[in-house]
Design a protein around this motif. Structure first.
Motif, PDB file in Angstrom:
ATOM      1  N   GLU A  67       1.625   2.205   6.393  1.00  0.00           N
ATOM      2  CA  GLU A  67       2.407   1.848   5.213  1.00  0.00           C
ATOM      3  C   GLU A  67       1.571   1.936   3.946  1.00  0.00           C
ATOM      4  O   GLU A  67       2.008   2.458   2.927  1.00  0.00           O
ATOM      5  CB  GLU A  67       2.980   0.440   5.364  1.00  0.00           C
ATOM      6  CG  GLU A  67       3.888   0.019   4.210  1.00  0.00           C
ATOM      7  CD  GLU A  67       4.503  -1.349   4.430  1.00  0.00           C
ATOM      8  OE1 GLU A  67       5.047  -1.899   3.469  1.00  0.00           O
ATOM      9  OE2 GLU A  67       4.431  -1.859   5.570  1.00  0.00           O
ATOM     10  N   GLN A  68       0.350   1.429   4.014  1.00  0.00           N
ATOM     11  CA  GLN A  68      -0.533   1.473   2.854  1.00  0.00           C
ATOM     12  C   GLN A  68      -1.151   2.848   2.681  1.00  0.00           C
ATOM     13  O   GLN A  68      -1.352   3.308   1.557  1.00  0.00           O
ATOM     14  CB  GLN A  68      -1.669   0.453   3.009  1.00  0.00           C
ATOM     15  CG  GLN A  68      -1.236  -0.982   2.957  1.00  0.00           C
ATOM     16  CD  GLN A  68      -2.402  -1.936   3.115  1.00  0.00           C
ATOM     17  OE1 GLN A  68      -2.292  -3.090   2.780  1.00  0.00           O
ATOM     18  NE2 GLN A  68      -3.533  -1.461   3.626  1.00  0.00           N
ATOM     19  N   GLY A  69      -1.502   3.475   3.804  1.00  0.00           N
ATOM     20  CA  GLY A  69      -2.248   4.723   3.743  1.00  0.00           C
ATOM     21  C   GLY A  69      -3.747   4.498   3.774  1.00  0.00           C
ATOM     22  O   GLY A  69      -4.527   5.434   3.848  1.00  0.00           O
ATOM     23  N   TRP A  70      -4.178   3.266   3.739  1.00  0.00           N
ATOM     24  CA  TRP A  70      -5.588   2.910   3.792  1.00  0.00           C
ATOM     25  C   TRP A  70      -5.721   1.577   4.540  1.00  0.00           C
ATOM     26  O   TRP A  70      -4.733   0.894   4.791  1.00  0.00           O
ATOM     27  CB  TRP A  70      -6.179   2.779   2.380  1.00  0.00           C
ATOM     28  CG  TRP A  70      -5.369   1.896   1.457  1.00  0.00           C
ATOM     29  CD1 TRP A  70      -4.367   2.291   0.624  1.00  0.00           C
ATOM     30  CD2 TRP A  70      -5.464   0.473   1.304  1.00  0.00           C
ATOM     31  NE1 TRP A  70      -3.835   1.223  -0.049  1.00  0.00           N
ATOM     32  CE2 TRP A  70      -4.497   0.084   0.342  1.00  0.00           C
ATOM     33  CE3 TRP A  70      -6.277  -0.505   1.869  1.00  0.00           C
ATOM     34  CZ2 TRP A  70      -4.310  -1.235  -0.033  1.00  0.00           C
ATOM     35  CZ3 TRP A  70      -6.096  -1.835   1.481  1.00  0.00           C
ATOM     36  CH2 TRP A  70      -5.123  -2.180   0.538  1.00  0.00           C
ATOM     37  N   GLY A  71      -6.954   1.229   4.899  1.00  0.00           N
ATOM     38  CA  GLY A  71      -7.161  -0.010   5.640  1.00  0.00           C
ATOM     39  C   GLY A  71      -6.723   0.118   7.086  1.00  0.00           C
ATOM     40  O   GLY A  71      -6.156   1.122   7.513  1.00  0.00           O
ATOM     41  N   ARG A  72      -6.956  -0.947   7.848  1.00  0.00           N
ATOM     42  CA  ARG A  72      -6.690  -0.933   9.280  1.00  0.00           C
ATOM     43  C   ARG A  72      -5.274  -1.387   9.599  1.00  0.00           C
ATOM     44  O   ARG A  72      -4.702  -2.245   8.923  1.00  0.00           O
ATOM     45  CB  ARG A  72      -7.688  -1.856   9.987  1.00  0.00           C
ATOM     46  CG  ARG A  72      -9.132  -1.374   9.939  1.00  0.00           C
ATOM     47  CD  ARG A  72      -9.376  -0.260  10.925  1.00  0.00           C
ATOM     48  NE  ARG A  72      -9.120  -0.728  12.288  1.00  0.00           N
ATOM     49  CZ  ARG A  72     -10.015  -1.375  13.033  1.00  0.00           C
ATOM     50  NH1 ARG A  72     -11.204  -1.649  12.553  1.00  0.00           N
ATOM     51  NH2 ARG A  72      -9.710  -1.755  14.266  1.00  0.00           N
ATOM     52  N   ALA A  73      -4.745  -0.826  10.656  1.00  0.00           N
ATOM     53  CA  ALA A  73      -3.457  -1.285  11.183  1.00  0.00           C
ATOM     54  C   ALA A  73      -3.629  -2.679  11.769  1.00  0.00           C
ATOM     55  O   ALA A  73      -4.705  -3.050  12.252  1.00  0.00           O
ATOM     56  CB  ALA A  73      -2.957  -0.319  12.249  1.00  0.00           C
ATOM     57  N   GLU A  74      -2.547  -3.475  11.736  1.00  0.00           N
ATOM     58  CA  GLU A  74      -2.539  -4.823  12.305  1.00  0.00           C
ATOM     59  C   GLU A  74      -3.704  -5.660  11.778  1.00  0.00           C
ATOM     60  O   GLU A  74      -4.381  -6.374  12.521  1.00  0.00           O
ATOM     61  CB  GLU A  74      -2.566  -4.753  13.834  1.00  0.00           C
ATOM     62  CG  GLU A  74      -1.367  -3.984  14.408  1.00  0.00           C
ATOM     63  CD  GLU A  74      -1.395  -3.912  15.921  1.00  0.00           C
ATOM     64  OE1 GLU A  74      -2.322  -4.484  16.528  1.00  0.00           O
ATOM     65  OE2 GLU A  74      -0.499  -3.282  16.503  1.00  0.00           O
ATOM     66  N   GLU A  75      -3.901  -5.564  10.476  1.00  0.00           N
ATOM     67  CA  GLU A  75      -5.016  -6.230   9.819  1.00  0.00           C
ATOM     68  C   GLU A  75      -4.675  -7.665   9.430  1.00  0.00           C
ATOM     69  O   GLU A  75      -3.497  -8.049   9.344  1.00  0.00           O
ATOM     70  CB  GLU A  75      -5.400  -5.419   8.565  1.00  0.00           C
ATOM     71  CG  GLU A  75      -6.630  -5.880   7.810  1.00  0.00           C
ATOM     72  CD  GLU A  75      -7.896  -5.844   8.641  1.00  0.00           C
ATOM     73  OE1 GLU A  75      -8.061  -6.761   9.481  1.00  0.00           O
ATOM     74  OE2 GLU A  75      -8.716  -4.924   8.439  1.00  0.00           O
ATOM     75  N   SER A  76      -5.699  -8.474   9.220  1.00  0.00           N
ATOM     76  CA  SER A  76      -5.552  -9.826   8.697  1.00  0.00           C
ATOM     77  C   SER A  76      -6.607 -10.015   7.609  1.00  0.00           C
ATOM     78  O   SER A  76      -7.524  -9.207   7.472  1.00  0.00           O
ATOM     79  CB  SER A  76      -5.739 -10.863   9.812  1.00  0.00           C
ATOM     80  OG  SER A  76      -6.997 -10.677  10.456  1.00  0.00           O
TER      81      SER A  76
END
Length: 322
Positions: A67-76
């Motif tokens: 969704e973001q295109g950056w960062g990790r999936a299933e992040e906190s």
């Protein structure tokens, strides 16, 4: 086939994922080398953060937040929240808990004396890129940071590119970009060889000023492109003068280049052979560059659509082969 690409973050990563998907069908033994921009690297909370490299790692390795295109999936973001509770700044750049693992180990390895190239190779192994026939190289092992000079009242000040891009959303006009460290940088091991030995050189739809433009500023890179016998082909990051994603138009304005597909191609005109554009830009003409109009919107809506774009770009490369 050996393909070398110059890439920034989200746009470059998504295109290269589609390119690899296409190659896996038609030429699975092909090797893809990615030369990544490190000009937007930044140190935060004592950690070295490399946004473009990390986006390439997560996207090509299958762990990105789609969704973001950056960062990790299933992040906190529990750690970031705790830092905020302590009053630690800045808070405008979000570091996820899983993402912090990457920054911690990168910073540890760099502190142990490993080069950025070696660190990037180790991170790429964790994400399985070598198994996918993808080699990821930083543009240089020298720390480089892009700063943006903006007006502040009657004076000017320089802010880190990430602050201008993330916190200010590129809404404050940039007077100019200053790339600290680029004057003493050298191309990282393997970068110039990857350009000289390539069968095709690709410019994905990355920001032409602060992504690909910074890579081109590394000594020897532009000369290697000019002297390459391989076709150099690119994908326009603009449709009808507007960036598909990000603030490329604000960056182009800062360097006095019109925000059009032709304007972007003009930045590469001394080495560019082919340019893939959206149907809305079918009238684009750049002297000495063959323009191809994609058969649909130049949008990376999903991996199959992006693979189709990559197929069109490689077909263009064959048409302009030297």
């Amino acid at each position: 086939m050996r393909i070398t690409a110059l890439a920034g973050g989200v746009g470059g990563a998504r295109f290269l994922r589609g390119l690899r998907a296409h190659l896996d069908v038609v030429a699975p033994e092909s090797e893809l080398t990615v030369i990544a921009n490190t000009g937007d690297d930044i140190s935060l909370f004592g950690l070295r953060v490399c946004p473009d490299i990390d986006t390439l790692l997560y996207t090509l390795g299958g762990g990105v937040n789609e969704e973001q295109g950056w960062g990790r999936a299933e992040e906190s973001t529990r750690v970031q929240g705790e830092l905020a509770a302590y009053g630690a700044v800045p808070q405008w750049f979000t570091l996820g808990d899983l993402d912090l693992g990457t920054h911690i180990v990168r910073s540890q390895w760099l502190a142990q004396g490993q080069t950025a190239s070696r660190v990037t190779a180790r991170l790429a192994e964790r994400w399985g890129l070598p198994d996918k026939r993808i080699r990821l190289l930083p543009m240089t092992d020298t720390p480089v940071e892009t700063h943006v000079v903006i007006d502040e009242g009657e004076t000017q000040r320089a802010v880190h590119f990430q602050e201008w891009w993330v916190r200010l959303r590129a809404e404050v006009p940039a007077n100019r970009f200053v790339v600290a460290g680029l004057d003493r940088a050298a191309a990282a091991p393997g970068v110039l060889d990857a350009l000289r030995d390539a069968d095709v050189i690709v410019l994905p739809p990355s920001n032409p000023v602060v992504s690909i433009g910074i890579i081109l500023g590394v000594p020897g890179v532009r000369d290697a492109l000019r002297g390459s016998t391989a076709p150099v082909v690119g994908v326009s990051p603009l449709i009808s003068g507007r960036p598909v994603r990000g603030h490329a138009d604000a960056c182009l304005s800062a360097i006095g280049v019109e925000s059009t597909s032709a304007g972007v191609a003009g930045l590469y005109a001394d080495f560019l052979d082919g340019w893939l554009v959206d149907p809305a830009d079918a009238s684009v003409k750049v002297r000495g560059v063959e323009t191809a109009v994609h058969d649909g919107p130049l949008l990376m809506t999903d991996v199959p659509a992006t693979a189709h774009m990559a197929e069109a770009l490689l077909a263009l490369a064959e048409r302009v082969r030297k």
